[in-house]
Scaffold this active site. Structure first.
Site, short mmCIF file in Angstrom:
data_model
loop_
_atom_site.label_atom_id
_atom_site.label_comp_id
_atom_site.label_asym_id
_atom_site.label_seq_id
_atom_site.Cartn_x
_atom_site.Cartn_y
_atom_site.Cartn_z
N THR A 69 28.87 18.34 28.69
CA THR A 69 27.92 17.68 28.64
C THR A 69 27.78 16.78 27.12
O THR A 69 27.56 15.53 27.24
CB THR A 69 26.32 18.61 28.66
OG1 THR A 69 26.59 19.18 29.93
CG2 THR A 69 25.47 17.53 28.93
N GLU A 75 30.78 10.08 24.75
CA GLU A 75 31.68 8.90 25.31
C GLU A 75 30.60 7.76 25.94
O GLU A 75 31.04 6.68 25.74
CB GLU A 75 32.59 9.43 26.61
CG GLU A 75 33.71 10.40 25.98
CD GLU A 75 34.44 9.94 24.72
OE1 GLU A 75 34.70 8.82 24.36
OE2 GLU A 75 34.92 10.99 23.88
N ASP A 84 31.91 6.14 16.46
CA ASP A 84 32.30 7.69 15.84
C ASP A 84 31.61 7.85 14.87
O ASP A 84 31.65 7.11 13.79
CB ASP A 84 33.58 7.91 15.96
CG ASP A 84 34.18 8.11 17.50
OD1 ASP A 84 33.63 8.99 18.29
OD2 ASP A 84 35.39 7.84 17.71
ZN LIG Z 1 34.07 9.15 20.05
#
Ligand SMILES: [Zn+2]
Length: 137
Positions: A69, A75, A84
């Site tokens: 999950t 993503e 990120d």
């Molecule tokens: Zn990522």
């Protein structure tokens, strides 16, 4: 395989409601982005313009290793424009694999929510403009 109903919870619930106020995901044949799954040595990734279009690939092996999950929600975060931040704590969704396989948090933290809401405040067109401005194009 298209698995658009398997979006990460509770960033996005199965009913399509998201924890970020300006976004509501709807399942449909004309989807802006899709989920696929399979085996890829690169792991899971999002192929996206960061503005709600593209697709998410979920790697079987990585999803066994890491919380599935959380991987899916992470993503999805990319599709919604979040970068990120692997050095972040488990409480951040975009720290991804940084905090290790024991991290099961699939919720964006307050900063991440605010960032997505800011990017999407005036809808997709405004988010696009903002991103193009930022990239200097
Ligand atoms: Zn990522």
């Amino acid at each position: 395989m298209t698995t658009s109903t398997q979006a990460g919870e509770p960033l996005i619930t199965r009913s399509g409601n998201s924890s970020v106020a300006n976004i509501r995901l709807q399942q449909g044949s004309n989807a802006d982005f899709r989920y696929y799954e399979g085996n890829d040595s690169r792991g899971s990734y999002a192929s996206t313009d960061g503005h709600g279009r593209g697709y998410i690939f979920l790697d079987y092996r990585q999803n066994q290793q890491y919380d599935s999950t959380r991987v899916t929600a992470h993503e999805t975060g990319h599709v919604l424009g979040l970068p990120d931040h692997y050095s972040g704590p488990c409480s951040e969704l975009m720290s991804g694999g940084g905090p290790g396989t024991s991290c099961r948090n699939a919720n964006p933290d307050a900063n991440e929510r605010a960032r997505v809401n800011q990017l999407w405040a005036n809808g997709l067109a405004a988010a696009m403009d903002k991103a193009l401005e930022k990239s200097g194009r």
